[in-house]
Enzyme design. Structure first.
Site, PDB file in Angstrom:
ATOM      1  N   HIS A 204       4.891   7.433  -9.733  1.00  0.00           N
ATOM      2  CA  HIS A 204       5.511   6.150  -9.254  1.00  0.00           C
ATOM      3  C   HIS A 204       4.864   5.029  -9.764  1.00  0.00           C
ATOM      4  O   HIS A 204       3.590   5.080  -9.966  1.00  0.00           O
ATOM      5  CB  HIS A 204       4.873   6.301  -7.711  1.00  0.00           C
ATOM      6  CG  HIS A 204       5.308   4.861  -7.014  1.00  0.00           C
ATOM      7  ND1 HIS A 204       6.489   5.048  -6.182  1.00  0.00           N
ATOM      8  CD2 HIS A 204       4.850   3.747  -6.607  1.00  0.00           C
ATOM      9  CE1 HIS A 204       6.609   3.682  -5.422  1.00  0.00           C
ATOM     10  NE2 HIS A 204       5.581   2.996  -6.050  1.00  0.00           N
ATOM     11  N   CYS A 237       3.431  -4.009  -3.597  1.00  0.00           N
ATOM     12  CA  CYS A 237       2.486  -3.713  -2.354  1.00  0.00           C
ATOM     13  C   CYS A 237       2.265  -4.866  -1.739  1.00  0.00           C
ATOM     14  O   CYS A 237       1.274  -5.635  -2.722  1.00  0.00           O
ATOM     15  CB  CYS A 237       1.548  -2.677  -2.515  1.00  0.00           C
ATOM     16  SG  CYS A 237       0.260  -2.590  -0.938  1.00  0.00           S
TER      17      CYS A 237
END
Ligand code: COA
Ligand code: ZN
Length: 304
Positions: A204, A237
């Site tokens: 990822h 994030c």
């Protein structure tokens, strides 16, 4: 080893989680259905997390119940036991539990220590077995953390040892804030695959420092065949400073297909979905093929 690459779209989860302006549930579903229609067969559609932590994904249950799930594997991210129970209730195919390698990031992201997250994984692993659900563990900040710096692979091996003893066999190595470089990717992947040959590893990657595609190809060369990506290069994030988008799904698909590496989705259809997402959000996305077109597209010569 097969050449084929399997791409998981994470637009619904990573792509939307940092978005401040509310995106209507029907609009989220429309974008996700376009991604599915483009031929993507695995999607991480949302996450079951605290609505206080990630308000944008508070409609997780509705998104999942309205999706056209035929022929796709549906994944959701979870940060704790409660999220796991909700994911099981929603009958997802795969539970993706997140724990960071970084103690600081884990505390900021899920408000508990790495040790406490690992203790929860023991319970969640059994719960997943009991409910016939696949469990994947995403190791956030695998390659380094904006609070703690760049990591050596030993730090990851320690956590892997704990996970292996629990029985976890699916791991995503997540470069949460795009700190990894291709050499580090190859070293980490080779070391971890050699130490845990029966574990399924995926990558990822974020393009925070422009190394996303190069890192992906380095991962491919080291033997990884499963990657996460988001259309338009959306994502990031909210609990990491300077976080920016995932590797861009249609740019990844474009690179791989022009290299003759088999993939499921259609690049042009993905590009259309990315343009629709850009219109929906009302600002320019970092994806590049969506702006330039495919390498094989020719431009008509204008006569003067
Ligand atoms: N889904 C929905 N609600 C949840 C939840 C979940 N998985 N986990 C906790 N909650 C709710 C609780 O019911 C409680 O609600 P209340 O205030 O109405 O009673 C509230 O959230 C706080 O619960 P608590 O267990 O004390 O959690 P916390 O405040 O310590 O936060 C997490 C811990 C893990 C829930 C939170 O940090 C989180 O959701 N993090 C996710 C971060 C993320 O998604 N990052 C990006 C992806 S890597
Ligand atoms: Zn991410």
């Amino acid at each position: 080893m097969s050449k084929k690459v399997y791409l998981t779209d994470v637009t619904g989860r990573d792509g939307f989680q940092m978005e401040k302006e509310w995106i209507e549930t029907e609009e989220k579903i429309s974008i996700l259905n376009q991604i599915i229609q483009a031929g993507v067969t695995r999607i991480e559609a949302t996450s079951f997390v605290s609505p206080k932590a990630i308000p944008q994904l508070k409609d997780a249950k509705e998104v999942i119940s309205s999706l056209n799930r035929k022929g796709i594997e549906l994944v959701t991210l979870v940060p704790n036991l409660k999220g796991t129970e909700l994911a099981i209730e929603a009958d997802v195919d795969e539970i993706n539990f997140v724990v960071s390698i970084s103690e600081t990031h884990n505390n900021k992201n899920v408000n508990q220590s790495v040790g406490d997250s690992l203790e929860q994984i023991k319970i969640i692993h059994q719960l997943a077995i009991d409910h016939h659900k696949r469990l994947n563990i995403s190791l956030g900040t695998t390659f380094g953390c904006p609070f703690e710096g760049i990591y050596q692979v030993d730090k990851v091996l320690k956590v892997m040892g704990r996970l292996d003893s629990i029985g976890v066999d699916r791991i995503t190595l997540a470069d949460t804030t795009g700190m990894a470089n291709p050499k580090q990717i190859i070293l980490f992947v080779k070391t971890l695959k050699a130490a845990y040959p029966n574990t399924h590893f995926s990558l990822h990657l974020h393009n925070t420092r422009g190394m996303g595609l190069t890192n992906l190809y380095a991962g491919y060369q080291a033997g990884i065949r499963h990657f996460d990506a988001a259309i338009g290069g959306k994502g990031g994030c909210p609990f990491a400073p300077g976080a920016t988008g995932n590797v861009c799904l249609e740019d990844v698909a474009h690179m791989l297909s022009f290299m003759g590496i088999p993939i499921d989705p259609d690049v042009r259809k993905l590009t259309e979905a990315a343009k629709n997402l850009e219109t929906l959000l009302g600002y320019q996305l970092p994806g590049q093929v969506m702006k330039a077109g495919l390498a094989s597209d020719t431009t008509a010569i204008e006569s003067h």
